[in-house]
Enzyme design. Sequence first.
Site, short mmCIF file in Angstrom:
data_model
loop_
_atom_site.label_atom_id
_atom_site.label_comp_id
_atom_site.label_asym_id
_atom_site.label_seq_id
_atom_site.Cartn_x
_atom_site.Cartn_y
_atom_site.Cartn_z
N SER A 251 24.39 -22.71 -22.14
CA SER A 251 24.38 -21.38 -21.54
C SER A 251 25.78 -20.81 -21.56
O SER A 251 26.76 -21.54 -21.59
CB SER A 251 23.88 -21.46 -20.10
OG SER A 251 24.93 -21.94 -19.30
N LYS A 252 25.83 -19.49 -21.50
CA LYS A 252 27.13 -18.84 -21.65
C LYS A 252 28.04 -19.05 -20.44
O LYS A 252 29.19 -18.67 -20.46
CB LYS A 252 26.95 -17.37 -21.98
CG LYS A 252 26.32 -16.56 -20.88
CD LYS A 252 26.12 -15.12 -21.32
CE LYS A 252 25.45 -14.35 -20.23
NZ LYS A 252 24.88 -13.09 -20.66
N ARG A 253 27.51 -19.64 -19.38
CA ARG A 253 28.38 -19.96 -18.24
C ARG A 253 29.32 -21.11 -18.59
O ARG A 253 30.35 -21.29 -17.97
CB ARG A 253 27.57 -20.37 -17.01
CG ARG A 253 26.55 -19.36 -16.60
CD ARG A 253 26.94 -18.58 -15.35
NE ARG A 253 26.14 -17.38 -15.27
CZ ARG A 253 26.52 -16.19 -15.75
NH1 ARG A 253 27.70 -16.04 -16.31
NH2 ARG A 253 25.72 -15.16 -15.66
N ARG A 254 28.89 -21.97 -19.51
CA ARG A 254 29.69 -23.17 -19.80
C ARG A 254 30.38 -23.09 -21.16
O ARG A 254 31.51 -23.48 -21.31
CB ARG A 254 28.81 -24.42 -19.85
CG ARG A 254 27.91 -24.57 -18.70
CD ARG A 254 28.71 -25.07 -17.49
NE ARG A 254 27.78 -25.40 -16.44
CZ ARG A 254 27.07 -26.51 -16.42
NH1 ARG A 254 27.22 -27.40 -17.36
NH2 ARG A 254 26.21 -26.74 -15.47
#
Length: 489
Positions: A251-254
Amino acid sequence: MADVCVRIAPSPTGAPHVGTAYIALFNIAYARAQGGKVILRIEDTDQTRSRRHHEDRLLSALKWLGLAWDEGPDVGGPAAPYRQSERLDQYEKYALQLVEAGHAYYSFTTPEELAAWRSRRGQGDPPPYYAERERSASQNRGRAETADSYVIRMKMPREGTGVVTDSLRGEIPFEYATIDDQIILKSDGFPTYHLAVVVDDHLMGVDNVIRGEEWISSTPKHLLLYQQLGWDPPRYTHLPLLLNPDRSKMSKRRNPTSIDYYRRAGFLPAPMLNYLALMAYPPDGEEEKFSFQQLVDRFDLGRVNLGGSVFDLDKLSWLNGRYIREDLTPEALLGEMKSWLLNDEFISGMIPLMQERMPTLGDFMPRCAFFFAREVNPSLEDLVPGKREAADAVGMLQTAVWALEELDPWSGKEIEKAVKRVADFWEWPIRDVTRPMFSAIMGQPVGPPLYESIVLLQVDMSRSRLLAAMALLGGLSKKKLKALEKKWR
Ligand code: GLU
């Protein structure tokens, strides 16, 4: 035997995702190995989230990677149109056919009534069957004609079992009774994914559906629709998901997930494709470096490995470095640098920002190096405004990420408004927002103006810098993130 036909079916609801390229790569490698064809179909049935600029970015990102298709919205083809929003009459036709055959029904229950009904359901109650009267009423066509709004739902069998046959996983059994009466036609006249995907795969002659494993649970619904419409289903292959290093879903959070980020950060298309292939396809021997053509030459879908595919930025960088060292002449490398960012078009965007800020020409490069860097090193001090807590600075940067992600168009004016919105949200003076952002974005105390710099850096690189600064400050726990998001939205 008919020629193999596969499709790439992205939804244009956000930045071009590496996961989309990964699935596209396996579809194309399979089709090319079989001498078959590839269709690109835009699944834009979610009117609230689909945008034409997302579609444009996606197509150009896939082309940058060197991926190509035989039919699609940009090249046309015999099954045109290739955007689902332009095929609404087809879906309506089949939805009505399903109603007439007693496989689907009109539903007039409002979302509010449904929610109330759901909250009344006790533990151990049967699965959520909607409005029993609607389900058993014969057709209700007259009421649909006068109703303010209605949807069409599938009548899922109340008992019995079925199997999904997956070419890699074998037979996966399921029970019909666990599946909700799915909406197939929404109140806005658009189909849901389930109906649209089945109708289009059939009408377009797709005989192999190769998609991510997150769709396995949808496949029983699709199989039932095929059966009710009297069509042969395609062969299904569900590929393993791309994972973060901690094995959670990528995911783009990580990890940066946008293809545009990788392009901007200076990765090359060939190693990107090579790396995406390695995610689920073992090399023949020891050698992990191979070209797209080499992949096609020996491609065997049955060799896809289901072990899970950790997307590791360090390994990708290593592979990218090998291509730079081993595959490029100095002239070719110079050509790559030029088509990347060392060109007049990009540098001329920086000139007006720097003219007032460069005593000598020699000050230009050091002050603008951050535009070209993959990462920067902000100082902790600059990231936390005086009198504020580090935890609040992290939260503030997160809200800045959200504010920037929503921008359309991407312009200095809009960025200024977004920053103002962040300052209002925190009730902080604007400089308590701009100073940490400046440092996160540029990694230095002085430089060109913030908003215009963010314009040039583009959204994906800007996001990745803000997230890196947040990580430097200790990050945000899941719980805090949730609470903050609730307040923000
Ligand atoms: N539109 C779906 C997506 O965005 C495609 C799923 C499928 O391949 O069936 O991933």
